[in-house]
Design a protein around this motif. Structure first.
Motif, mmCIF file in Angstrom:
data_model
loop_
_atom_site.group_PDB
_atom_site.id
_atom_site.type_symbol
_atom_site.label_atom_id
_atom_site.label_comp_id
_atom_site.label_asym_id
_atom_site.label_seq_id
_atom_site.Cartn_x
_atom_site.Cartn_y
_atom_site.Cartn_z
ATOM 1 N N LEU A 272 2.222 2.821 -10.822
ATOM 2 C CA LEU A 272 1.077 2.455 -11.663
ATOM 3 C C LEU A 272 0.007 3.544 -11.663
ATOM 4 C CD1 LEU A 272 0.750 -1.268 -10.530
ATOM 5 C CD2 LEU A 272 1.665 -0.452 -12.709
ATOM 6 N N HIS A 273 0.291 4.680 -11.000
ATOM 7 C CA HIS A 273 -0.649 5.807 -10.862
ATOM 8 C C HIS A 273 -1.915 5.417 -10.119
ATOM 9 C CE1 HIS A 273 1.977 8.046 -13.522
ATOM 10 N NE2 HIS A 273 1.870 7.112 -14.442
ATOM 11 N N ARG A 274 -1.791 4.439 -9.249
ATOM 12 C CA ARG A 274 -2.909 4.058 -8.376
ATOM 13 C C ARG A 274 -2.698 4.802 -7.050
ATOM 14 N NH1 ARG A 274 -3.013 -2.451 -9.324
ATOM 15 N NH2 ARG A 274 -4.325 -2.371 -7.442
ATOM 16 N N TYR A 275 -2.949 6.102 -7.107
ATOM 17 C CA TYR A 275 -2.517 6.998 -6.036
ATOM 18 C C TYR A 275 -3.271 6.786 -4.726
ATOM 19 C CZ TYR A 275 0.097 9.496 -9.639
ATOM 20 O OH TYR A 275 0.971 9.836 -10.638
ATOM 21 N N ASP A 276 -4.555 6.448 -4.801
ATOM 22 C CA ASP A 276 -5.300 6.245 -3.561
ATOM 23 C C ASP A 276 -4.720 5.076 -2.760
ATOM 24 O OD1 ASP A 276 -6.951 8.330 -4.163
ATOM 25 O OD2 ASP A 276 -8.630 7.090 -4.865
ATOM 26 N N GLU A 277 -4.386 3.996 -3.461
ATOM 27 C CA GLU A 277 -3.819 2.827 -2.779
ATOM 28 C C GLU A 277 -2.407 3.135 -2.272
ATOM 29 O OE1 GLU A 277 -5.415 -0.931 -5.248
ATOM 30 O OE2 GLU A 277 -4.991 0.863 -6.442
ATOM 31 N N ALA A 278 -1.661 3.890 -3.071
ATOM 32 C CA ALA A 278 -0.317 4.277 -2.630
ATOM 33 C C ALA A 278 -0.385 5.134 -1.380
ATOM 34 C CB ALA A 278 0.405 5.026 -3.745
ATOM 35 N N MET A 279 -1.292 6.112 -1.391
ATOM 36 C CA MET A 279 -1.458 6.992 -0.226
ATOM 37 C C MET A 279 -1.821 6.183 1.022
ATOM 38 S SD MET A 279 -0.994 10.272 -0.354
ATOM 39 C CE MET A 279 -1.097 11.772 -1.315
ATOM 40 N N ALA A 280 -2.702 5.216 0.858
ATOM 41 C CA ALA A 280 -3.109 4.407 2.007
ATOM 42 C C ALA A 280 -1.910 3.669 2.590
ATOM 43 C CB ALA A 280 -4.198 3.426 1.591
ATOM 44 N N ASP A 281 -1.047 3.135 1.718
ATOM 45 C CA ASP A 281 0.140 2.433 2.213
ATOM 46 C C ASP A 281 1.117 3.387 2.882
ATOM 47 O OD1 ASP A 281 -0.514 -0.179 1.690
ATOM 48 O OD2 ASP A 281 0.550 -0.305 -0.211
ATOM 49 N N TYR A 282 1.310 4.576 2.317
ATOM 50 C CA TYR A 282 2.231 5.540 2.932
ATOM 51 C C TYR A 282 1.680 6.036 4.271
ATOM 52 C CZ TYR A 282 4.425 5.690 -1.694
ATOM 53 O OH TYR A 282 5.052 5.370 -2.861
ATOM 54 N N ASP A 283 0.375 6.286 4.317
ATOM 55 C CA ASP A 283 -0.232 6.733 5.577
ATOM 56 C C ASP A 283 -0.016 5.689 6.681
ATOM 57 O OD1 ASP A 283 -1.132 9.039 4.354
ATOM 58 O OD2 ASP A 283 -3.209 8.340 4.118
ATOM 59 N N GLU A 284 -0.228 4.420 6.336
ATOM 60 C CA GLU A 284 -0.087 3.365 7.329
ATOM 61 C C GLU A 284 1.382 3.181 7.731
ATOM 62 O OE1 GLU A 284 -1.402 0.411 9.982
ATOM 63 O OE2 GLU A 284 -2.399 2.066 8.947
ATOM 64 N N THR A 285 2.293 3.317 6.757
ATOM 65 C CA THR A 285 3.717 3.222 7.077
ATOM 66 C C THR A 285 4.117 4.310 8.062
ATOM 67 O OG1 THR A 285 4.222 2.279 4.905
ATOM 68 C CG2 THR A 285 6.053 3.230 6.130
ATOM 69 N N ILE A 286 3.632 5.525 7.826
ATOM 70 C CA ILE A 286 3.955 6.648 8.718
ATOM 71 C C ILE A 286 3.352 6.423 10.099
ATOM 72 C CG2 ILE A 286 3.482 9.102 9.118
ATOM 73 C CD1 ILE A 286 3.861 9.439 6.022
ATOM 74 N N ARG A 287 2.162 5.847 10.132
ATOM 75 C CA ARG A 287 1.545 5.552 11.428
ATOM 76 C C ARG A 287 2.384 4.525 12.194
ATOM 77 N NH1 ARG A 287 -1.278 2.093 14.153
ATOM 78 N NH2 ARG A 287 -1.246 0.538 12.479
ATOM 79 N N GLU A 288 2.854 3.498 11.475
ATOM 80 C CA GLU A 288 3.636 2.443 12.117
ATOM 81 C C GLU A 288 5.064 2.884 12.410
ATOM 82 O OE1 GLU A 288 3.478 -0.809 9.396
ATOM 83 O OE2 GLU A 288 1.450 -1.404 9.943
ATOM 84 N N GLN A 289 5.619 3.696 11.512
ATOM 85 C CA GLN A 289 7.016 4.130 11.623
ATOM 86 C C GLN A 289 7.099 5.638 11.396
ATOM 87 O OE1 GLN A 289 9.537 1.793 8.935
ATOM 88 N NE2 GLN A 289 10.451 0.907 10.747
ATOM 89 N N PRO A 290 6.785 6.425 12.396
ATOM 90 C CA PRO A 290 6.786 7.887 12.204
ATOM 91 C C PRO A 290 8.168 8.446 11.886
ATOM 92 C CG PRO A 290 6.434 7.300 14.512
ATOM 93 C CD PRO A 290 6.303 6.033 13.733
ATOM 94 N N GLY A 291 9.208 7.643 12.057
ATOM 95 C CA GLY A 291 10.546 8.104 11.715
ATOM 96 C C GLY A 291 10.991 7.708 10.322
ATOM 97 N N SER A 292 10.081 7.195 9.494
ATOM 98 C CA SER A 292 10.433 6.775 8.137
ATOM 99 C C SER A 292 10.449 7.970 7.195
ATOM 100 C CB SER A 292 9.439 5.716 7.626
ATOM 101 O OG SER A 292 9.665 5.437 6.264
ATOM 102 N N ASP A 293 11.637 8.498 6.930
ATOM 103 C CA ASP A 293 11.724 9.649 6.022
ATOM 104 C C ASP A 293 11.263 9.273 4.622
ATOM 105 O OD1 ASP A 293 14.316 8.124 5.838
ATOM 106 O OD2 ASP A 293 14.705 9.602 4.278
ATOM 107 N N GLN A 294 11.536 8.012 4.186
ATOM 108 C CA GLN A 294 11.172 7.629 2.826
ATOM 109 C C GLN A 294 9.664 7.631 2.618
ATOM 110 O OE1 GLN A 294 13.402 7.219 0.225
ATOM 111 N NE2 GLN A 294 11.433 7.404 -0.842
#
Length: 408
Positions: A272-294
């Motif tokens: 949806l090109h809501r990049y700030d919200e997408a980035m926040a979700d990816y940042d948190e996913t990486i924090r929770e799962q640092p092994g998540s390549d996706q």
């Protein structure tokens, strides 16, 4: 996430006919939270008890340990109970269940076999073993056990649910749906059967019926986080993006440690090109799962969309480090190098992706675009044509040939 495991199946329990100890320790050993029952049962075991009573207390404490996710101690207690009553079906089943959760396949299957041997007319031991076989991906063997259970008792909904799960694991979705439907006929409150049938319907891209089943599961359990997660995907496929976001958010509210929900919500925000919200979700996913390549790949794609190629390449390099040169990620990095006008590096990654898997249309489209950018018209045409050979309806390949004044 909400557990989707089978409910406990009751066999003849060793406690039948065992005299109770008429004091608070006995009451606390048999009732209440696991954390309270464990010390109460331990206190009882310090006393001099009759053999049958001691077996019962070990069994009860083992159950409490299992509920407390301490399966190693649970196995030890069930074994102690079996030392006192070697052929007790309840202890054998409980130990097998705990061994199954620990991944101790041979030991678990041996215990299930022992229960089946002494309960030849009961469907439940076969159902128990069937679910264990499912856990070990031995789906054909599981189907045989569920078949045998159904032959003994055609009204055992768990047998149909288990057989459906085995068919679904084998991608036999019509057979799975038939079994789930039978389980639901037997128990109209069986939320996991509605959920499982929805999962097969999703695989068949029958999103409308899947949505109905997921709603039924949620009507039965409004805190069913996995059903919200699956419904979010279905809503997305049906084009209702706001409903999808709401369902992903609900799943996360019920289970904050649900990284797949956060990752998929991020991908929806990105679409949806809501990049700030997408980035926040990816940042948190990486924090929770640092092994998540996706998560790294998805964040890298956003960086590329934003024109920040250095950060994009750093994320894609991390993803490739985690997945040992996964071709999809190589293709994304090739596209990033292309966007950054670094054509030699782009071509290197595109070649590597195609070498890893030469049956993916997008890889040839990517390499064709790189050749086109380098002015290598013939090579670009060849790759666009290869893409059309793999997918005759591919629009980017058709558009590329049109730009180059070539025919398919």
């Amino acid at each position: 996430m909400t557990a989707l495991l089978r409910p406990a199946l009751v066999l003849l329990a060793l406690c039948a006919g065992t005299p109770a100890l008429a004091d608070s320790a006995d009451r606390d050993c048999s009732k209440g939270a696991a954390e309270q029952r464990i010390p109460a049962c331990t206190q009882l075991l310090d006393r001099k008890l009759a053999k049958s009573t001691r077996a019962l207390v070990y069994f009860r404490r083992g159950q409490a340990y299992a509920e407390n996710s301490d399966d190693g101690k649970a196995v030890a207690d069930f074994s102690a109970a079996l030392d006192l009553r070697p052929r007790d079906a309840a202890s054998l089943t409980a130990r097998a269940d705990a061994q199954s959760r620990l991944g101790e396949m041979d030991a678990a299957l041996a215990d299930y076999a022992a229960v089946i041997a002494v309960n030849k007319r009961s469907a439940l031991p076969l159902v128990n073993r069937g679910f264990a076989l499912l856990q070990f991906d031995r789906n054909e063997e599981a189907i045989k056990d569920f078949d045998a259970a159904i032959a003994l008792n055609g009204r055992e909904e768990e047998a149909y649910k288990g057989r459906g799960d085995a068919h679904r694991a084998l991608e036999e979705h019509m057979a799975a749906i038939d079994d789930y439907t039978q389980a639901i006929r037997l128990d109209k409150t069986y939320k996991n059967a509605f959920y499982a049938r929805a999962r097969s319907l999703i695989e068949m891209k029958d999103y409308t019926r899947a949505l109905e089943d997921l709603q039924k599961a949620l009507d039965l359990d409004s805190d069913f986080d996995s059903a919200y997660f699956s419904r979010a995907f279905v809503q997305w496929q049906l084009g209702d993006t706001e409903a999808a976001i709401a369902d992903y958010t609900k799943a996360l509210a019920l289970d904050t440690n649900f990284p797949s929900a956060r990752l998929e919500r991020g991908q929806l925000f990105a679409a949806l090109h809501r990049y700030d919200e997408a980035m926040a979700d990816y940042d948190e996913t990486i924090r929770e799962q640092p092994g998540s390549d996706q998560a790294y790949v998805s964040r890298g794609i956003i960086w590329r969309e934003l024109g920040d190629y250095d950060n994009a390449l750093a994320d894609l390099a991390k993803a490739l480090e985690l997945t040992k040169d996964k071709p999809d990620t190589l293709n994304e990095r090739a596209l990033t190098y292309l966007a950054a006008d670094r054509y030699d590096e782009a071509l290197r990654d595109a070649d590597a992706a195609i070498s890893a898997d030469s049956h993916v249309t997008d890889y040839f489209v990517t390499r064709a675009r790189i050749h086109e950018s380098r002015g290598e018209r013939d090579d670009a045409i060849a790759d666009f044509n290869k893409a059309l050979e793999l997918d005759p309806a591919n629009k980017p390949a058709k558009g590329g040939l049109s730009r180059l004044g070539a025919k398919p």
